[in-house]
Scaffold this motif. Sequence first.
Motif, short mmCIF file in Angstrom:
data_model
loop_
_atom_site.label_atom_id
_atom_site.label_comp_id
_atom_site.label_asym_id
_atom_site.label_seq_id
_atom_site.Cartn_x
_atom_site.Cartn_y
_atom_site.Cartn_z
N MET A 173 0.94 -1.36 0.18
CA MET A 173 0.07 0.10 0.05
C MET A 173 0.77 1.49 -0.03
O MET A 173 0.56 2.18 -0.58
CB MET A 173 -0.67 -0.02 1.38
CG MET A 173 -2.02 -1.00 1.23
SD MET A 173 -2.98 -1.35 2.59
CE MET A 173 -3.82 0.42 2.59
N LEU B 86 1.68 2.36 -3.53
CA LEU B 86 0.58 2.98 -4.18
C LEU B 86 -0.26 3.81 -3.48
O LEU B 86 -1.45 3.87 -3.40
CB LEU B 86 -0.02 1.66 -5.02
CG LEU B 86 0.78 0.66 -5.73
CD1 LEU B 86 -0.05 -0.81 -5.72
CD2 LEU B 86 1.11 1.20 -6.93
N GLY C 175 -1.66 6.64 -4.30
CA GLY C 175 -2.81 7.15 -5.13
C GLY C 175 -3.82 6.26 -5.14
O GLY C 175 -5.12 6.79 -5.05
N ILE C 176 -3.36 5.16 -5.27
CA ILE C 176 -4.51 4.17 -5.80
C ILE C 176 -5.38 3.78 -4.34
O ILE C 176 -6.30 3.55 -4.36
CB ILE C 176 -3.81 2.80 -6.28
CG1 ILE C 176 -3.41 2.90 -7.51
CG2 ILE C 176 -4.92 1.64 -6.36
CD1 ILE C 176 -2.71 1.99 -8.40
N VAL C 177 -4.44 3.69 -3.14
CA VAL C 177 -5.14 3.36 -2.03
C VAL C 177 -6.11 4.55 -1.50
O VAL C 177 -7.25 4.57 -1.17
CB VAL C 177 -3.95 3.37 -0.97
CG1 VAL C 177 -4.65 3.18 0.54
CG2 VAL C 177 -3.15 2.07 -1.23
N LYS C 178 -5.51 5.80 -1.69
CA LYS C 178 -6.54 6.94 -1.33
C LYS C 178 -7.56 7.12 -2.43
O LYS C 178 -8.83 7.35 -1.68
CB LYS C 178 -5.44 8.27 -1.67
CG LYS C 178 -6.22 9.46 -1.33
CD LYS C 178 -5.38 10.92 -1.61
CE LYS C 178 -6.28 12.13 -1.37
NZ LYS C 178 -5.53 13.17 -1.32
N ALA C 179 -7.51 6.89 -3.42
CA ALA C 179 -8.70 6.80 -4.57
C ALA C 179 -9.71 5.62 -4.05
O ALA C 179 -10.94 5.94 -3.99
CB ALA C 179 -8.23 6.56 -5.89
N PHE C 180 -9.20 4.49 -3.71
CA PHE C 180 -9.91 3.37 -3.24
C PHE C 180 -10.71 3.69 -2.15
O PHE C 180 -11.99 3.64 -1.87
CB PHE C 180 -9.41 2.18 -3.26
CG PHE C 180 -10.02 1.00 -2.76
CD1 PHE C 180 -10.76 0.25 -3.56
CD2 PHE C 180 -10.12 0.52 -1.37
CE1 PHE C 180 -11.60 -0.76 -3.31
CE2 PHE C 180 -10.82 -0.39 -0.93
CZ PHE C 180 -11.74 -1.23 -2.00
#
Length: 184
Positions: free
Chosen positions: A44, A47, A49-54
């Motif tokens: 995590m 990544l 940005g992906i974790v925040k977006a999810f």
Amino acid sequence: MSFFILGQSQHGFDPTSSILQITLLLLVPFVLGQILRPYVYPYMLKLPGIVKAFDQGTILMVVYGAFSGAVVAGLWEVVSWETLFVLTLACSVFLTIIMLLALYIPKWLGFSREDQIAMFFCSSKKTLASGVPMAQILFTGQPLGMIVLPIMIFHQIQLMVCGVIANYWSKHPDRECLVEECKE
């Protein structure tokens, strides 16, 4: 068994079933997350940005689902502007009381500055992400939009207020609180 422990509702409500469903919905994922954290967290971190977006996307979908369901069920045909105003005022007063207690009690108890900040921001969190699913379990067959409207209003006020306070404290880290008289 649940009858002897929690009693039986006149409407056939089974509290044991609700407790089990809420446990499966909230507690089990939390425990699994804590168990898997050492294995998942390093990935995590790679990544963010992906974790925040999810994370934000999940909350957005729950809020959108709750709000949409309330609109489709005719919530705005039932709730007047006066009622909405009073409800917003009541949620604002409640949030203010909680935040003032969360600001002064940890300081009075001698907590560190970092712990005071954590307690301040965590104390007012009543999120739709857990509130709506719990309401769906506890109030099956009821007009959910009307039931979660106070949570939706409180959540929005809390997000806006905490956003402003967090921004202020990030620019003024030496300030003890939000008003000039508090500075020691």
